[in-house]
Design a protein around this motif. Structure first.
Motif, PDB file in Angstrom:
ATOM      1  N   SER A   1       0.831  -1.209   0.000  1.00  0.00           N
ATOM      2  CA  SER A   1       0.000   0.000   0.000  1.00  0.00           C
ATOM      3  C   SER A   1       0.861   1.252   0.000  1.00  0.00           C
ATOM      4  O   SER A   1       0.591   2.209  -0.733  1.00  0.00           O
ATOM      5  N   LEU A   2       1.915   1.251   0.802  1.00  0.00           N
ATOM      6  CA  LEU A   2       2.821   2.388   0.854  1.00  0.00           C
ATOM      7  C   LEU A   2       3.509   2.596  -0.496  1.00  0.00           C
ATOM      8  O   LEU A   2       3.619   3.728  -0.981  1.00  0.00           O
ATOM      9  N   LEU A   3       3.915   1.515  -1.124  1.00  0.00           N
ATOM     10  CA  LEU A   3       4.543   1.605  -2.438  1.00  0.00           C
ATOM     11  C   LEU A   3       3.567   2.163  -3.469  1.00  0.00           C
ATOM     12  O   LEU A   3       3.923   3.032  -4.271  1.00  0.00           O
ATOM     13  N   MET A   4       2.338   1.698  -3.460  1.00  0.00           N
ATOM     14  CA  MET A   4       1.321   2.191  -4.403  1.00  0.00           C
ATOM     15  C   MET A   4       1.054   3.680  -4.184  1.00  0.00           C
ATOM     16  O   MET A   4       0.922   4.435  -5.147  1.00  0.00           O
ATOM     17  N   MET A   5       0.980   4.105  -2.923  1.00  0.00           N
ATOM     18  CA  MET A   5       0.751   5.517  -2.637  1.00  0.00           C
ATOM     19  C   MET A   5       1.938   6.354  -3.104  1.00  0.00           C
ATOM     20  O   MET A   5       1.766   7.447  -3.633  1.00  0.00           O
ATOM     21  N   THR A   6       3.156   5.839  -2.935  1.00  0.00           N
ATOM     22  CA  THR A   6       4.356   6.560  -3.371  1.00  0.00           C
ATOM     23  C   THR A   6       4.384   6.699  -4.881  1.00  0.00           C
ATOM     24  O   THR A   6       4.696   7.773  -5.416  1.00  0.00           O
TER      25      THR A   6
ATOM     26  N   ALA B   1       1.778   9.262  -5.917  1.00  0.00           N
ATOM     27  CA  ALA B   1       2.232  10.622  -5.615  1.00  0.00           C
ATOM     28  C   ALA B   1       3.298  11.076  -6.610  1.00  0.00           C
ATOM     29  O   ALA B   1       3.281  12.220  -7.080  1.00  0.00           O
ATOM     30  N   ALA B   2       4.213  10.172  -6.957  1.00  0.00           N
ATOM     31  CA  ALA B   2       5.258  10.521  -7.928  1.00  0.00           C
ATOM     32  C   ALA B   2       4.655  10.802  -9.294  1.00  0.00           C
ATOM     33  O   ALA B   2       5.056  11.747  -9.989  1.00  0.00           O
ATOM     34  N   TYR B   3       3.671   9.991  -9.687  1.00  0.00           N
ATOM     35  CA  TYR B   3       3.010  10.211 -10.979  1.00  0.00           C
ATOM     36  C   TYR B   3       2.283  11.557 -10.974  1.00  0.00           C
ATOM     37  O   TYR B   3       2.349  12.303 -11.945  1.00  0.00           O
ATOM     38  N   GLY B   4       1.601  11.874  -9.883  1.00  0.00           N
ATOM     39  CA  GLY B   4       0.908  13.165  -9.781  1.00  0.00           C
ATOM     40  C   GLY B   4       1.889  14.335  -9.842  1.00  0.00           C
ATOM     41  O   GLY B   4       1.632  15.341 -10.502  1.00  0.00           O
ATOM     42  N   ALA B   5       3.027  14.187  -9.174  1.00  0.00           N
ATOM     43  CA  ALA B   5       4.037  15.244  -9.204  1.00  0.00           C
ATOM     44  C   ALA B   5       4.598  15.414 -10.612  1.00  0.00           C
ATOM     45  O   ALA B   5       4.818  16.534 -11.071  1.00  0.00           O
ATOM     46  N   LYS B   6       4.800  14.313 -11.316  1.00  0.00           N
ATOM     47  CA  LYS B   6       5.302  14.390 -12.691  1.00  0.00           C
ATOM     48  C   LYS B   6       4.288  15.082 -13.592  1.00  0.00           C
ATOM     49  O   LYS B   6       4.651  15.919 -14.423  1.00  0.00           O
ATOM     50  N   ARG B   7       3.022  14.756 -13.434  1.00  0.00           N
ATOM     51  CA  ARG B   7       1.982  15.410 -14.244  1.00  0.00           C
ATOM     52  C   ARG B   7       1.945  16.907 -13.983  1.00  0.00           C
ATOM     53  O   ARG B   7       1.820  17.706 -14.910  1.00  0.00           O
ATOM     54  N   ARG B   8       2.058  17.305 -12.715  1.00  0.00           N
ATOM     55  CA  ARG B   8       2.059  18.730 -12.391  1.00  0.00           C
ATOM     56  C   ARG B   8       3.294  19.423 -12.959  1.00  0.00           C
ATOM     57  O   ARG B   8       3.205  20.534 -13.473  1.00  0.00           O
ATOM     58  N   ALA B   9       4.444  18.763 -12.876  1.00  0.00           N
ATOM     59  CA  ALA B   9       5.672  19.345 -13.430  1.00  0.00           C
ATOM     60  C   ALA B   9       5.573  19.467 -14.951  1.00  0.00           C
ATOM     61  O   ALA B   9       5.994  20.478 -15.528  1.00  0.00           O
ATOM     62  N   ASP B  10       4.999  18.449 -15.605  1.00  0.00           N
ATOM     63  CA  ASP B  10       4.807  18.513 -17.060  1.00  0.00           C
ATOM     64  C   ASP B  10       3.876  19.663 -17.432  1.00  0.00           C
ATOM     65  O   ASP B  10       4.130  20.394 -18.387  1.00  0.00           O
TER      66      ASP B  10
END
Length: 108
Positions: free
Chosen positions: A21-26, A29-38
């Motif tokens: 679960s922790l890995l999936m949440m991480t 979150a990383a995917y969301g951060a990448k989308r925002r940065a893009d």
């Protein structure tokens, strides 16, 4: 199966589930951060394009089908909005109006 093997499975399973679960949440979150940065990168790129258009003279702008007012309107759009959409819309509207006028005049 022995009692100790069953006990280990009962202890390890919840830990493994928590780690998964922790890995999936991480990852999420990383995917969301990448989308925002893009999205930020695209926004900055579009704003740079608007700055480049603003440096062109009126004749050059007319050649590509926009006016200085179009550039000004596009730049005044909210920061998160895509200013190029307005320019594409204006060019499309003018092109459609010219085609309609030609048809009405019988020029094809």
């Amino acid at each position: 199966m022995s009692m100790s093997g069953e006990t280990r499975r009962l202890v390890v399973a919840p830990v493994a589930e928590a780690l998964a679960s922790l890995l999936m949440m991480t990852v999420a979150a990383a995917y969301g951060a990448k989308r925002r940065a893009d999205a930020l990168g695209h926004m900055l790129e579009r704003r740079r394009a608007m700055a480049a258009l603003a440096t062109l003279d009126d004749h050059m702008l007319k050649d590509i089908g926009i006016t200085r007012a179009d550039v000004r309107d596009a730049v005044s759009a909210p920061l998160g909005a895509d200013p190029t959409r307005l320019l594409v819309l204006r060019v499309s509207e003018r092109r459609a109006a010219r085609q309609l006028a030609r048809r009405e005049l019988g020029l094809g």
